[in-house]
Design an enzyme around this catalytic site. Structure first.
Site, PDB file in Angstrom:
ATOM      1  CG  ASP A 232      -7.146 -24.095 -20.579  1.00  0.00           C
ATOM      2  OD1 ASP A 232      -7.607 -24.185 -21.734  1.00  0.00           O
ATOM      3  OD2 ASP A 232      -6.135 -23.426 -20.305  1.00  0.00           O
ATOM      4  CG  HIS A 235      -4.272 -26.516 -22.629  1.00  0.00           C
ATOM      5  ND1 HIS A 235      -5.341 -27.031 -21.947  1.00  0.00           N
ATOM      6  CD2 HIS A 235      -3.254 -27.405 -22.473  1.00  0.00           C
ATOM      7  CE1 HIS A 235      -5.001 -28.182 -21.390  1.00  0.00           C
ATOM      8  NE2 HIS A 235      -3.751 -28.435 -21.686  1.00  0.00           N
ATOM      9  CG  HIS A 240      -1.591 -31.155 -24.861  1.00  0.00           C
ATOM     10  ND1 HIS A 240      -0.367 -31.115 -24.241  1.00  0.00           N
ATOM     11  CD2 HIS A 240      -2.524 -30.866 -23.895  1.00  0.00           C
ATOM     12  CE1 HIS A 240      -0.531 -30.807 -22.961  1.00  0.00           C
ATOM     13  NE2 HIS A 240      -1.826 -30.644 -22.739  1.00  0.00           N
TER      14      HIS A 240
END
Length: 470
Positions: A232, A235, A240
């Site tokens: 992943d 994300h 982030h």
């Protein structure tokens, strides 16, 4: 307390103290919670206590699980405590320099025989309940005084700490399984060793863990972090962004050649995603000298690993060895997600470096891991919050009736690239997560290793030219 003639101490016969390992069962009703045709996962797998208990038996009681790095226990008597599922174990270097592991539980009343996290040159372990003592080989050495000397049924030689069923190493990493019938470690890992070697074999001197371990507790189901690391990267563009902005001065960037280079690879549910950008993850550690160091070794790593894997060493990439051992190649962080119930994990994090690295480069990696992926790290805090809320929210009565969507990248399988495993185009993809849960379902469904190793997650039977060339 003696039943079915299992214990007949009145006749002087000793009880049978041989190790007992659980047998696998079959839980087709749980396996059905992963719908591979619709690319959906039932939310029950993240909170149901019965499913969790089945996982302890079917997965953590059978799979090869990561225990330690050999560098942590270099000399005879060196030891550490860790977990296999919820079973506490002691990993100890033997006098012949082999490694073994035992349940950290006295066979008398079950108390721990080792209370500390790690130690050097131990001569044995003593239970502080009744004083039973054990050698580093797990054998019973003594009891509480002379009380057992007059007990005809007491057979000291047959009593000891329960060993793991099998233990083996792969290029410094120590794994074990509670299943005597499990295939070898290398068969369990399969072709995924080709990707493990990106970190474990990019230098002839081998690797080591440095700086001890960072421990924390996160209120989440163990599968959320495992699936996050298996594939992943999506994300990162949202979760982030603030951390990337603070360290890099901009958002996450996969590079100009992303579409051409990026891929996901899966073998038996073990998975890695990468975009082959050479230093994308290394940059996030915040030290330009580390980026320069990776670039300075590109020629040597290419000669050793080939171009594809040399580009992966510092790249934007992540990986999970099924079920709960993960790492980030470019950031040099290795971690285990120890389950502590359906809604809690204990996370243990280490920094892995090449032994031949200059000491000041090792120290920068250690500091970089602490800054990014530790309890106070700029990225770990982001992830932990997401995993906790995902676990908590999925417990809602109406909420948990709704399936979860894992369909990104359906139809992107790529059989044209001569790489080990099941390959999908692009790292922005749910492919490895789908295969992670497919493997989870295989462990729930099958009670034998033949079916486990020949299911949907098995790698294609094809030659790999890059392996043969090496």
């Amino acid at each position: 307390m003696c039943e079915n003639d299992q214990c007949t101490s009145h006749s002087g016969q000793a009880p049978d103290m041989r190790p007992v390992y659980s047998k696998a069962s079959s839980y087709p009703q749980f396996a059905a919670l992963v719908d591979t045709q619709k690319a959906q996962v039932d939310r029950k797998v993240f909170h149901d206590q019965e499913i969790y208990e089945a996982e302890l038996r079917q997965i953590f009681g059978r799979a090869w699980l990561f225990l330690a790095h050999e560098s942590q226990i270099p000399e005879p008597g060196d030891f550490l405590r860790t977990y296999m599922g919820e079973d506490n174990v002691i990993v100890v270097r033997q006098r012949d320099r082999s490694v073994n592991a035992f349940l950290n539980s006295c066979p008398h009343r079950g108390n721990r025989v080792c209370m500390v996290d790690a130690g050097k040159k131990a001569r044995g372990f003593i239970c502080n309940y009744h004083g039973w003592s054990f050698g580093i080989d797990g054998g019973l050495r003594g009891t509480d005084g002379k009380v057992y000397d007059t007990d005809a049924s007491f057979d000291k030689a047959s009593i000891g700490l329960t060993p793991v069923a099998q233990i083996a190493t792969y290029k410094g990493l120590i794994f074990a399984t509670f299943d005597p019938e499990a295939p070898s470690l290398e068969e369990f890992l399969g072709d995924f060793t080709w990707y493990l070697d990106v970190m474990l074999d990019n230098d002839e001197g081998g690797t080591e863990f440095i700086g001890g371990a960072i421990r924390s507790v996160i209120d989440c189901n163990w599968k959320f972090p495992a699936e996050n690391f298996v594939g992943d990267i999506l994300h990162a563009f949202w979760t982030h962004q603030s951390g990337a902005q603070a360290i890099l001065g901009g958002g996450v960037d996969l590079g100009a050649r992303y579409d051409e280079l990026a891929f996901q690879a899966s073998v038996y549910g073990h998975g890695i995603e990468t975009n082959l950008d050479k230093v994308g993850n290394t940059r996030t550690l915040g030290y330009p000298e580390l980026v320069d160091y990776v670039f300075s070794r590109q020629k040597a790593m290419t000669e050793r690993l080939g171009e594809v894997r040399a580009r992966m060493v510092g790249a934007v990439s992540s990986a999970t060895v099924f079920p709960n051992f993960s790492f980030l190649p470019g950031q040099a962080t290795f971690r285990v997600w120890h389950p502590r119930g359906p809604d809690k994990i204990e996370l243990v994090v280490w920094t892995l470096v090449n032994k031949n690295m200059p000491d000041h480069i090792k120290e920068l990696y250690r500091k970089g891991v602490m800054m990014t992926f530790s309890p106070a790290g700029v990225f770990e805090m982001d992830d932990g919050e997401n995993w906790e809320y995902s676990t908590r929210v999925n417990q809602g009565f109406v909420t948990r009736q709704q399936p979860l969507h894992y369909a990104l990248g359906v139809g992107t399988r790529d059989d044209s690239r001569d790489l080990p495993g099941i390959i999908h185009k692009g790292s922005l993809n749910d492919a490895n997560q789908r295969l992670f849960y497919t493997r989870w379902a295989e462990f729930m469904r099958h009670d034998n290793w033949h079916d486990l190793q020949n299911g949907e997650t098995a790698p294609p039977r094809r030659a790999v030219q890059q392996q043969a060339a090496e």
